[in-house]
Design a protein around this motif. Structure first.
Motif, PDB file in Angstrom:
ATOM      1  N   ILE A 180       0.842  -1.194   0.000  1.00  0.00           N
ATOM      2  CA  ILE A 180       0.000   0.000   0.000  1.00  0.00           C
ATOM      3  C   ILE A 180       0.872   1.237   0.000  1.00  0.00           C
ATOM      4  O   ILE A 180       2.029   1.203   0.452  1.00  0.00           O
ATOM      5  N   SER A 181       0.371   2.303  -0.554  1.00  0.00           N
ATOM      6  CA  SER A 181       1.022   3.608  -0.510  1.00  0.00           C
ATOM      7  C   SER A 181       0.187   4.504   0.388  1.00  0.00           C
ATOM      8  O   SER A 181      -1.049   4.461   0.360  1.00  0.00           O
ATOM      9  N   LEU A 182       0.853   5.359   1.191  1.00  0.00           N
ATOM     10  CA  LEU A 182       0.152   6.165   2.174  1.00  0.00           C
ATOM     11  C   LEU A 182       0.584   7.623   2.104  1.00  0.00           C
ATOM     12  O   LEU A 182       1.782   7.907   1.953  1.00  0.00           O
ATOM     13  N   GLY A 183      -0.402   8.507   2.178  1.00  0.00           N
ATOM     14  CA  GLY A 183      -0.137   9.935   2.263  1.00  0.00           C
ATOM     15  C   GLY A 183      -0.611  10.460   3.601  1.00  0.00           C
ATOM     16  O   GLY A 183      -1.712  10.127   4.055  1.00  0.00           O
ATOM     17  N   LEU A 184       0.213  11.295   4.240  1.00  0.00           N
ATOM     18  CA  LEU A 184      -0.075  11.754   5.600  1.00  0.00           C
ATOM     19  C   LEU A 184      -0.163  13.279   5.617  1.00  0.00           C
ATOM     20  O   LEU A 184       0.726  13.967   5.096  1.00  0.00           O
ATOM     21  N   ALA A 185      -1.256  13.792   6.235  1.00  0.00           N
ATOM     22  CA  ALA A 185      -1.427  15.236   6.389  1.00  0.00           C
ATOM     23  C   ALA A 185      -1.917  15.519   7.804  1.00  0.00           C
ATOM     24  O   ALA A 185      -2.586  14.676   8.418  1.00  0.00           O
ATOM     25  N   ALA A 186      -1.578  16.724   8.316  1.00  0.00           N
ATOM     26  CA  ALA A 186      -1.894  17.055   9.702  1.00  0.00           C
ATOM     27  C   ALA A 186      -2.602  18.400   9.778  1.00  0.00           C
ATOM     28  O   ALA A 186      -2.348  19.309   8.979  1.00  0.00           O
ATOM     29  N   TYR A 187      -3.526  18.473  10.762  1.00  0.00           N
ATOM     30  CA  TYR A 187      -4.171  19.746  11.110  1.00  0.00           C
ATOM     31  C   TYR A 187      -3.452  20.280  12.346  1.00  0.00           C
ATOM     32  O   TYR A 187      -3.188  19.504  13.294  1.00  0.00           O
ATOM     33  N   PRO A 188      -3.072  21.524  12.380  1.00  0.00           N
ATOM     34  CA  PRO A 188      -3.328  22.601  11.387  1.00  0.00           C
ATOM     35  C   PRO A 188      -2.125  22.870  10.483  1.00  0.00           C
ATOM     36  O   PRO A 188      -2.124  23.865   9.762  1.00  0.00           O
ATOM     37  N   ASN A 189      -1.100  21.981  10.515  1.00  0.00           N
ATOM     38  CA  ASN A 189       0.132  22.248   9.783  1.00  0.00           C
ATOM     39  C   ASN A 189      -0.096  22.299   8.275  1.00  0.00           C
ATOM     40  O   ASN A 189       0.491  23.141   7.580  1.00  0.00           O
ATOM     41  N   HIS A 190      -0.938  21.390   7.749  1.00  0.00           N
ATOM     42  CA  HIS A 190      -1.111  21.302   6.300  1.00  0.00           C
ATOM     43  C   HIS A 190      -2.438  21.849   5.824  1.00  0.00           C
ATOM     44  O   HIS A 190      -2.569  22.186   4.638  1.00  0.00           O
ATOM     45  N   ALA A 191      -3.422  21.918   6.684  1.00  0.00           N
ATOM     46  CA  ALA A 191      -4.740  22.431   6.290  1.00  0.00           C
ATOM     47  C   ALA A 191      -5.551  22.698   7.545  1.00  0.00           C
ATOM     48  O   ALA A 191      -5.287  22.135   8.622  1.00  0.00           O
ATOM     49  N   THR A 192      -6.569  23.576   7.373  1.00  0.00           N
ATOM     50  CA  THR A 192      -7.421  23.908   8.531  1.00  0.00           C
ATOM     51  C   THR A 192      -8.878  23.521   8.322  1.00  0.00           C
ATOM     52  O   THR A 192      -9.710  23.789   9.179  1.00  0.00           O
ATOM     53  N   THR A 193      -9.195  22.897   7.201  1.00  0.00           N
ATOM     54  CA  THR A 193     -10.548  22.394   6.941  1.00  0.00           C
ATOM     55  C   THR A 193     -10.456  20.939   6.538  1.00  0.00           C
ATOM     56  O   THR A 193      -9.393  20.454   6.115  1.00  0.00           O
TER      57      THR A 193
END
Length: 445
Positions: free
Chosen positions: A403-416
Motif C-alpha cells: 500500500i502507498s500512504l499519504g499523511l497530512a496534519a491539522y493545522p500544519n497542512h490544512a485547517t478544513t
C-alpha cells in the motif's frame, strides 16, 4: 244480719225453756235485758262490723278489678314488649348483618384500593420503562434501563434476561437481579432446552408441571419464562421467580407478559435502528465506515481539535496495483483483498481512531490527538503489516499486497476537512509516483 238476730232470739228462748221456773223471773229479766241490749249491740258493734265487711268487700272487689285491669295491662304491655323486643332483635340482627356486610365491603374496597395502587404503580413503571427504552440509542443502554426498572417492577422477584447470540445457536444472560445462583444463571444454553422458546409462549413452572422444568427452571418449584418476540422474531427470554426457589410466584403473570412485550419491541426497534444506521454509515464489503460518515466525523474532529488546540492527523492509503488483482484473478479476488485490508485496519486502530473506505481501493484513517511523528510511525506499521497479509482465493495465494500512504496534519497542512483530504491525497499521489509501498508526508510540514 237478720239471720244473726234470729239466731240470738232463738238462743234466748231456748235458754228460757231450759231455766227452771225458779229462775223464770230472773231469766225474764235477763231476757228483757238481752232484748234491750241486742239493738244496742247491733247498732254499736255489729253494724260497724257489717259496714267494715261491706267496705272491705267493696275494696277487695275494687282491688280485684284493679288487679285484673293491671294484669290485663301487663299482658298487653308484655305482648307489646315482646313485639318490640322481636323487632329490636330483628333490627339488631339486621344491623349486625349490615355491619358485617359493611366490613366485608370495606375490606373489599381496601383490597381494591391496594390493588388499584399496585396496578397504578405498575402502569407508571411500565410507562417509565417504555419512555426510557424509546429514548435509548443502543442495546447496551436499553439493558441498563431494564436492569434499573426490572427490580422495581418485580420487587419480590428474582429475574434474568437471556438473549440470542449473533449465531442464534445459544442464549446468554445479559443481566440478572435478585437472589439467583451465579454459577447456574450465568451459563449459556441452547434454545431447544427452554420450553417457552420451543412453544413460543409463556411457560409457567409450578408443582403441577414440575417434570416440564427446563434448563433455566430446574430445581425450582415456581417460576415463569416469557419469550420476547417482536415482528415474528424471537430475541430472547425473560425468566422470573420468587427470591427463593421454593416460593410461589409473587407477581401478576400478565404484568410479566406486558413488560416482555415492551422490552421486545424496544430491543427490536434498537436492532433495526442499528442495522439501518450501520447500512447508512458502514461499507458493506469491508465493514469500515463509509465516505459520508468519514466526512462528518472529520469535520467534527477538526472543530474539537480547534477548540482544544490539539493536533489531528489523517492518513490516506491506496492498494498498489489493485487493477492487476482484478484483471488477473477477477473482481472476486479484488473484493477479497479489500476485505482483508479492511480487517487489518480495524485490528490496528485505537478506539478513538476512525477507519473508512474512501472509495474504490482508497482508505482514510482519522487519528485524533496524535502527533505527526506518531502518525508517521502508525503509517509505517500499517504498510509493513499489509505486506504480511496472506489472501487466498480458491486455494491460490494472491501474492504480496503493498500500500502507498499519504499523511497530512491539522493545522500544519490544512485547517478544513476538505483541504486536509486534498493535502493527504497529494501526498499519496507522490508516494505512488515515487515507486509505491511507502509513506509520504504532505508538503509544508
Amino acid at each position: 244480719m237478720i239471720f244473726v238476730i234470729e239466731t240470738v232470739i232463738m238462743s234466748a228462748f231456748h235458754l228460757v225453756f231450759l231455766i227452771d221456773n225458779i229462775w223464770l223471773e230472773v231469766f225474764t229479766d235477763a231476757a228483757m235485758l238481752v232484748l234491750f241490749l241486742i239493738p244496742s249491740l247491733y247498732y254499736f258493734m255489729l253494724l260497724p262490723i257489717e259496714r267494715e265487711i261491706v267496705a272491705r268487700q267493696q275494696t277487695e272487689k275494687a282491688l280485684q278489678e284493679a288487679n285484673d285491669q293491671a294484669e290485663l295491662r301487663v299482658k298487653l304491655r308484655t305482648a307489646e314488649l315482646e313485639v318490640t323486643n322481636t323487632k329490636l332483635e330483628t333490627e339488631i340482627t339486621d344491623h349486625q348483618q349490615a355491619e358485617l356486610e359493611l366490613q366485608n365491603t370495606n375490606e373489599k374496597l381496601n383490597a381494591s384500593v391496594i390493588e388499584l395502587e399496585l396496578r397504578s404503580r405498575e402502569d407508571k413503571l411500565l410507562s417509565e420503562m417504555s419512555e426510557l427504552l424509546q429514548a435509548c440509542t443502543s442495546i447496551e443502554e436499553a439493558y441498563r434501563v431494564i436492569d434499573h426498572i426490572g427490580p422495581r417492577l418485580f420487587p419480590a422477584s428474582a429475574g434474568a434476561l437471556y438473549m440470542y447470540s449473533p449465531s442464534r445457536n445459544d442464549l446468554e444472560p445479559v443481566l440478572m437481579w435478585g437472589n439467583l445462583p451465579q454459577e447456574k444463571f450465568t451459563r449459556i444454553f441452547e434454545p431447544d432446552k427452554c420450553w417457552a422458546l420451543r412453544r413460543g409462549r409463556l411457560h409457567v413452572i409450578d408443582s403441577l408441571c414440575k417434570g416440564l422444568a427446563c434448563h433455566i427452571s430446574s430445581n425450582v418449584q415456581a417460576g415463569l419464562c416469557v419469550p420476547m418476540i417482536t415482528q415474528g422474531e424471537t430475541l430472547g427470554v425473560l425468566y422470573l421467580r420468587g427470591q427463593e426457589a421454593d416460593t410461589p410466584l409473587p407477581f401478576n403473570q400478565q404484568l410479566a407478559v406486558t413488560a416482555c412485550e415492551q422490552i421486545a419491541l424496544a430491543l427490536g426497534n434498537l436492532r433495526l435502528r442499528e442495522t439501518l444506521r450501520s447500512q447508512s454509515i458502514l461499507d458493506p464489503l469491508t465493514g469500515l465506515y463509509n465516505r459520508r460518515f468519514m466526512e462528518e466525523t472529520l469535520a467534527r474532529e477538526i472543530r474539537r481539535a480547534e477548540r482544544n488546540q490539539r493536533s489531528l492527523n489523517l492518513i490516506m492509503l491506496d492498494i498498489d496495483h489493485f487493477k492487476e488483482f482484478n484483471d488477473t484473478f477477477g473482481h472476486e479476488a479484488g473484493d477479497a483483498v479489500l476485505r482483508e485490508l479492511g480487517q487489518m485496519l480495524k485490528d490496528n486502530t485505537r478506539g478513538s481512531d476512525v477507519s473508512c473506505r474512501f472509495g474504490g481501493e482508497e482508505f482514510v484513517l482519522i487519528l485524533p490527538e496524535t502527533t505527526a511523528e506518531d502518525a508517521r510511525q502508525r503509517a509505517e506499521e500499517l504498510r509493513e503489516k499489509s505486506r504480511r497479509l496472506t489472501v487466498i482465493l480458491r486455494g491460490q495465494s494472491l501474492g504480496i499486497i503493498t500500500i502507498s500512504l499519504g499523511l497530512a496534519a491539522y493545522p500544519n497542512h490544512a485547517t478544513t476537512g476538505e483541504a486536509l483530504l486534498h493535502a493527504a491525497d497529494k501526498a499519496l499521489y507522490r508516494a505512488k509516483a515515487e515507486g509505491r509501498d511507502r509513506v509520504v508526508i504532505a508538503e509544508g510540514s
